[in-house]
Design a protein around this motif. Structure first.
Motif, PDB file in Angstrom:
ATOM      1  N   ASP A   1      70.204  59.943  -0.604  1.00  0.00           N
ATOM      2  CA  ASP A   1      69.674  59.261   0.574  1.00  0.00           C
ATOM      3  C   ASP A   1      69.455  60.244   1.718  1.00  0.00           C
ATOM      4  O   ASP A   1      68.429  60.202   2.395  1.00  0.00           O
ATOM      5  CB  ASP A   1      70.622  58.145   1.029  1.00  0.00           C
ATOM      6  N   ASN A   2      70.414  61.117   1.948  1.00  0.00           N
ATOM      7  CA  ASN A   2      70.292  62.098   3.029  1.00  0.00           C
ATOM      8  C   ASN A   2      69.130  63.044   2.775  1.00  0.00           C
ATOM      9  O   ASN A   2      68.386  63.376   3.684  1.00  0.00           O
ATOM     10  CB  ASN A   2      71.585  62.909   3.184  1.00  0.00           C
ATOM     11  N   GLU A   3      68.969  63.474   1.535  1.00  0.00           N
ATOM     12  CA  GLU A   3      67.867  64.374   1.209  1.00  0.00           C
ATOM     13  C   GLU A   3      66.523  63.690   1.431  1.00  0.00           C
ATOM     14  O   GLU A   3      65.600  64.279   1.968  1.00  0.00           O
ATOM     15  CB  GLU A   3      67.988  64.876  -0.233  1.00  0.00           C
ATOM     16  N   ASP A   4      66.423  62.430   1.013  1.00  0.00           N
ATOM     17  CA  ASP A   4      65.182  61.683   1.223  1.00  0.00           C
ATOM     18  C   ASP A   4      64.893  61.539   2.712  1.00  0.00           C
ATOM     19  O   ASP A   4      63.749  61.696   3.143  1.00  0.00           O
ATOM     20  CB  ASP A   4      65.274  60.297   0.570  1.00  0.00           C
ATOM     21  N   ASN A   5      65.901  61.230   3.505  1.00  0.00           N
ATOM     22  CA  ASN A   5      65.708  61.075   4.943  1.00  0.00           C
ATOM     23  C   ASN A   5      65.264  62.388   5.579  1.00  0.00           C
ATOM     24  O   ASN A   5      64.372  62.398   6.422  1.00  0.00           O
ATOM     25  CB  ASN A   5      67.000  60.598   5.617  1.00  0.00           C
ATOM     26  N   GLU A   6      65.882  63.476   5.182  1.00  0.00           N
ATOM     27  CA  GLU A   6      65.509  64.769   5.744  1.00  0.00           C
ATOM     28  C   GLU A   6      64.081  65.137   5.381  1.00  0.00           C
ATOM     29  O   GLU A   6      63.317  65.598   6.232  1.00  0.00           O
ATOM     30  CB  GLU A   6      66.470  65.852   5.246  1.00  0.00           C
ATOM     31  N   ASP A   7      63.712  64.909   4.133  1.00  0.00           N
ATOM     32  CA  ASP A   7      62.337  65.198   3.714  1.00  0.00           C
ATOM     33  C   ASP A   7      61.347  64.320   4.465  1.00  0.00           C
ATOM     34  O   ASP A   7      60.307  64.789   4.931  1.00  0.00           O
ATOM     35  CB  ASP A   7      62.176  64.968   2.204  1.00  0.00           C
ATOM     36  N   ARG A   8      61.666  63.067   4.598  1.00  0.00           N
ATOM     37  CA  ARG A   8      60.774  62.122   5.289  1.00  0.00           C
ATOM     38  C   ARG A   8      60.597  62.538   6.745  1.00  0.00           C
ATOM     39  O   ARG A   8      59.481  62.569   7.264  1.00  0.00           O
ATOM     40  CB  ARG A   8      61.363  60.713   5.199  1.00  0.00           C
ATOM     41  N   LEU A   9      61.711  62.867   7.410  1.00  0.00           N
ATOM     42  CA  LEU A   9      61.632  63.273   8.813  1.00  0.00           C
ATOM     43  C   LEU A   9      60.829  64.562   8.977  1.00  0.00           C
ATOM     44  O   LEU A   9      60.070  64.723   9.927  1.00  0.00           O
ATOM     45  CB  LEU A   9      63.038  63.445   9.385  1.00  0.00           C
ATOM     46  N   PHE A  10      60.996  65.495   8.049  1.00  0.00           N
ATOM     47  CA  PHE A  10      60.242  66.736   8.110  1.00  0.00           C
ATOM     48  C   PHE A  10      58.751  66.459   8.003  1.00  0.00           C
ATOM     49  O   PHE A  10      57.932  66.976   8.781  1.00  0.00           O
ATOM     50  CB  PHE A  10      60.707  67.692   7.005  1.00  0.00           C
ATOM     51  N   LEU A  11      58.389  65.638   7.025  1.00  0.00           N
ATOM     52  CA  LEU A  11      56.968  65.322   6.847  1.00  0.00           C
ATOM     53  C   LEU A  11      56.404  64.565   8.039  1.00  0.00           C
ATOM     54  O   LEU A  11      55.265  64.799   8.456  1.00  0.00           O
ATOM     55  CB  LEU A  11      56.757  64.533   5.551  1.00  0.00           C
ATOM     56  N   LEU A  12      57.187  63.661   8.615  1.00  0.00           N
ATOM     57  CA  LEU A  12      56.732  62.949   9.807  1.00  0.00           C
ATOM     58  C   LEU A  12      56.523  63.905  10.986  1.00  0.00           C
ATOM     59  O   LEU A  12      55.615  63.706  11.798  1.00  0.00           O
ATOM     60  CB  LEU A  12      57.728  61.853  10.191  1.00  0.00           C
TER      61      LEU A  12
END
Length: 181
Positions: free
Chosen positions: A157-168
Motif C-alpha cells: 500500500d505504501n509503495e502504491d501511494n508513493e508511486d501515485r503521488l510521484f506520478l501526480l
C-alpha cells in the motif's frame, strides 16, 4: 600523496606513544591521542589547510598507519614461523624501523593466547514434546505468518501511494508538453 614519506610518518608516530603503545596508560587517553594525531596532520599538511582537508588528511594518515602496522605484524608472524627467512624473497621494507612495535605486538599475541578455548561436547538428548507444546508452537507460528502477511500488505500500500503521488507531481508538467503528431 604520491611522494609520501612513510619513514617520516613512522618516526613521528614513534615519538607519540599514545598512538601505538597499548601497554601505556596514555593509549586510553582519547584527548591526548587526538592531539597527537592533530600534530602529525599539521606536520604533513601544514597549518593553512581547511578543516575538511585536515580531517581527510587525518583519516588518510590513520589508514596508512593501520596498513603499515598490519604489514609489520604479518612480517613478525612470518619471521616467527620461518625464522629470519632464508627461503623468503625479502622482509618488509620498514621492518627495522618498526621494531619498536614488536613488544606491543607480542603483548597482544600473549593476551590472545591466554583466552580459554571452548570445549564442545557431543551429547545426544531427546526432548519429548507434549501435545500442549505442539499447540503452543503452532499458535506462535500462525501468529507470525499472519503478521508477515499484514506487513507485506502495508508495504505494498505504501509503495502504491508513493508511486501515485510521484506520478501526480509530474502530471502538470507532462500536460504542458505539446502533443506530437
Amino acid at each position: 600523496m604520491s611522494n609520501f614519506d612513510t619513514r617520516k610518518l613512522i618516526n613521528e608516530i614513534k615519538k607519540r606513544p599514545s598512538i601505538w603503545d597499548t601497554s601505556s596508560t596514555d593509549n586510553t587517553n582519547k584527548e591526548l591521542k587526538k592531539k597527537d594525531w592533530n600534530e602529525i596532520v599539521a606536520i604533513f599538511g601544514g597549518d593553512d589547510i581547511s578543516a575538511s582537508d585536515r580531517h581527510l588528511l587525518r583519516l588518510t594518515l590513520q589508514k596508512r598507519w593501520k596498513n603499515i602496522r598490519t604489514s609489520f605484524a604479518r612480517e613478525l608472524k612470518r619471521q616467527k614461523n620461518y625464522g629470519s627467512g632464508a627461503n623468503r624473497k625479502s622482509e618488509y621494507v620498514y621492518y627495522k624501523q618498526l621494531r619498536f612495535l614488536s613488544n606491543v605486538m607480542n603483548i597482544a599475541e600473549k593476551e590472545a593466547d591466554d583466552e580459554p578455548e571452548y570445549v564442545y561436547y557431543d551429547v545426544d538428548v531427546e526432548f519429548n514434546q507434549t501435545s500442549d507444546d505442539n499447540k503452543y508452537e503452532q499458535r506462535i507460528e500462525n501468529k507470525f505468518k499472519r503478521k508477515m502477511i499484514d506487513d507485506e500488505d502495508t508495504i505494498d500500500d505504501n509503495e502504491d501511494n508513493e508511486d501515485r503521488l510521484f506520478l501526480l507531481s509530474l502530471h502538470e508538467r507532462l500536460r504542458r508538453i505539446p502533443k506530437s503528431e
